[in-house]
Design a protein around this motif. Sequence first.
Motif, PDB file in Angstrom:
ATOM      1  N   PHE A 241      -6.221   4.307  -1.136  1.00 27.40           N
ATOM      2  CA  PHE A 241      -6.115   3.590   0.137  1.00 27.40           C
ATOM      3  C   PHE A 241      -6.718   4.376   1.297  1.00 27.40           C
ATOM      4  O   PHE A 241      -6.416   4.097   2.458  1.00 27.40           O
ATOM      5  CB  PHE A 241      -4.645   3.281   0.438  1.00 27.40           C
ATOM      6  CG  PHE A 241      -4.003   2.354  -0.562  1.00 27.40           C
ATOM      7  CD1 PHE A 241      -4.580   1.134  -0.876  1.00 27.40           C
ATOM      8  CD2 PHE A 241      -2.829   2.719  -1.188  1.00 27.40           C
ATOM      9  CE1 PHE A 241      -3.987   0.281  -1.803  1.00 27.40           C
ATOM     10  CE2 PHE A 241      -2.227   1.870  -2.113  1.00 27.40           C
ATOM     11  CZ  PHE A 241      -2.806   0.652  -2.422  1.00 27.40           C
TER      12      PHE A 241
ATOM     13  N   ARG B 143       0.882  -1.175   0.000  1.00 25.72           N
ATOM     14  CA  ARG B 143       0.000   0.000   0.000  1.00 25.72           C
ATOM     15  C   ARG B 143       0.924   1.230   0.000  1.00 25.72           C
ATOM     16  O   ARG B 143       1.686   1.412  -0.933  1.00 25.72           O
ATOM     17  CB  ARG B 143      -0.937  -0.055   1.214  1.00 25.72           C
ATOM     18  CG  ARG B 143      -1.956  -1.201   1.115  1.00 25.72           C
ATOM     19  CD  ARG B 143      -2.583  -1.551   2.449  1.00 25.72           C
ATOM     20  NE  ARG B 143      -3.215  -0.431   3.122  1.00 25.72           N
ATOM     21  CZ  ARG B 143      -4.473  -0.042   2.934  1.00 25.72           C
ATOM     22  NH1 ARG B 143      -5.242  -0.676   2.045  1.00 25.72           N
ATOM     23  NH2 ARG B 143      -4.978   0.976   3.617  1.00 25.72           N
TER      24      ARG B 143
ATOM     25  N   ASN C 261     -10.053   4.700   2.053  1.00 25.36           N
ATOM     26  CA  ASN C 261     -11.306   4.169   2.593  1.00 25.36           C
ATOM     27  C   ASN C 261     -11.052   2.836   3.292  1.00 25.36           C
ATOM     28  O   ASN C 261     -10.615   1.869   2.663  1.00 25.36           O
ATOM     29  CB  ASN C 261     -12.332   3.982   1.472  1.00 25.36           C
ATOM     30  CG  ASN C 261     -12.726   5.295   0.822  1.00 25.36           C
ATOM     31  OD1 ASN C 261     -12.937   6.299   1.512  1.00 25.36           O
ATOM     32  ND2 ASN C 261     -12.818   5.314  -0.504  1.00 25.36           N
ATOM     33  N   ILE C 262     -11.299   2.805   4.583  1.00 22.70           N
ATOM     34  CA  ILE C 262     -11.107   1.573   5.351  1.00 22.70           C
ATOM     35  C   ILE C 262     -12.397   1.209   6.070  1.00 22.70           C
ATOM     36  O   ILE C 262     -13.309   2.030   6.195  1.00 22.70           O
ATOM     37  CB  ILE C 262      -9.961   1.705   6.377  1.00 22.70           C
ATOM     38  CG1 ILE C 262     -10.290   2.790   7.407  1.00 22.70           C
ATOM     39  CG2 ILE C 262      -8.642   1.978   5.679  1.00 22.70           C
ATOM     40  CD1 ILE C 262      -9.364   2.782   8.605  1.00 22.70           C
ATOM     41  N   GLU C 263     -12.441  -0.026   6.529  1.00 24.38           N
ATOM     42  CA  GLU C 263     -13.554  -0.509   7.337  1.00 24.38           C
ATOM     43  C   GLU C 263     -13.027  -1.625   8.213  1.00 24.38           C
ATOM     44  O   GLU C 263     -11.884  -2.091   8.034  1.00 24.38           O
ATOM     45  CB  GLU C 263     -14.682  -1.030   6.451  1.00 24.38           C
ATOM     46  CG  GLU C 263     -14.266  -2.159   5.536  1.00 24.38           C
ATOM     47  CD  GLU C 263     -15.355  -2.559   4.556  1.00 24.38           C
ATOM     48  OE1 GLU C 263     -15.223  -3.644   3.955  1.00 24.38           O
ATOM     49  OE2 GLU C 263     -16.330  -1.810   4.397  1.00 24.38           O
TER      50      GLU C 263
ATOM     51  N   SER D 125     -10.492  -4.474   7.038  1.00 26.26           N
ATOM     52  CA  SER D 125      -9.520  -4.071   6.017  1.00 26.26           C
ATOM     53  C   SER D 125      -8.144  -4.622   6.370  1.00 26.26           C
ATOM     54  O   SER D 125      -7.760  -4.661   7.548  1.00 26.26           O
ATOM     55  CB  SER D 125      -9.447  -2.549   5.906  1.00 26.26           C
ATOM     56  OG  SER D 125     -10.643  -2.008   5.388  1.00 26.26           O
TER      57      SER D 125
ATOM     58  N   THR E 254      -5.109  -6.606  10.592  1.00 32.53           N
ATOM     59  CA  THR E 254      -6.490  -6.336  10.231  1.00 32.53           C
ATOM     60  C   THR E 254      -7.007  -5.162  11.040  1.00 32.53           C
ATOM     61  O   THR E 254      -6.705  -5.047  12.235  1.00 32.53           O
ATOM     62  CB  THR E 254      -7.372  -7.569  10.518  1.00 32.53           C
ATOM     63  OG1 THR E 254      -6.841  -8.700   9.826  1.00 32.53           O
ATOM     64  CG2 THR E 254      -8.805  -7.338  10.072  1.00 32.53           C
TER      65      THR E 254
END
Length: 204
Positions: free
Chosen positions: A98, A74, A100-102, A105, A118
């Motif tokens: 890179f 990344r 947008n995370i949730e 991820s 994670t």
Amino acid sequence: MKKLLLVLFGILIVFAVLAICANMQVRATADERAQTLAGDDLITQPIGSVNHAVTIHRPPHDVWPWLVQMGSGRAGWYAYDFIDNGGHRSADRILPEFQNIEAGSLFPALPGVTDVFTVVQYEPEHSLVLSWRSPSGRYFTTWAFVLERLQPNSTRLIVRGHVAPDYHPYGLPQWIALLLARPAHFIMERKQLLGIARRAESLP
């Protein structure tokens, strides 16, 4: 086995000397070490804990994008790229792809590895908690990045790592793993925190 222990002891001495010389740059205060941070509830009785922090002369809004794009393959980890990013230089700019995370991820720890960090908790512009988990979902480690505003244009980035009692990386005896983990983590963490600060402060 005796030779291995001697080599490990020598490495530990080198790490210790480097840590003594550089610790002031990323030392967490006593209050920071004592306060409750995001992710502390995931491993309630850690057998190991590390705390580091750095002051960044930018508001949390400007630091957060550098955190969410971390990971090998990344933006990199902003530490020693020949170790943790396949020799590719960590990004010196914000990468929109890179951002947008949730929960869930993946932030790969090393190039091509199946063990990954994670995202398990996050609060935009305030906290990001990564974890290395077992296939069954148990937390082996947690790695929390917390942004605290000091002044309108100043942020304290506090990082805390916790290790669970059943942590046995790469099949090493636990006592050896813990002995090596603290200085190794410090060397990498110092480079990472200073790298994040430099990058965030360099943009207009």
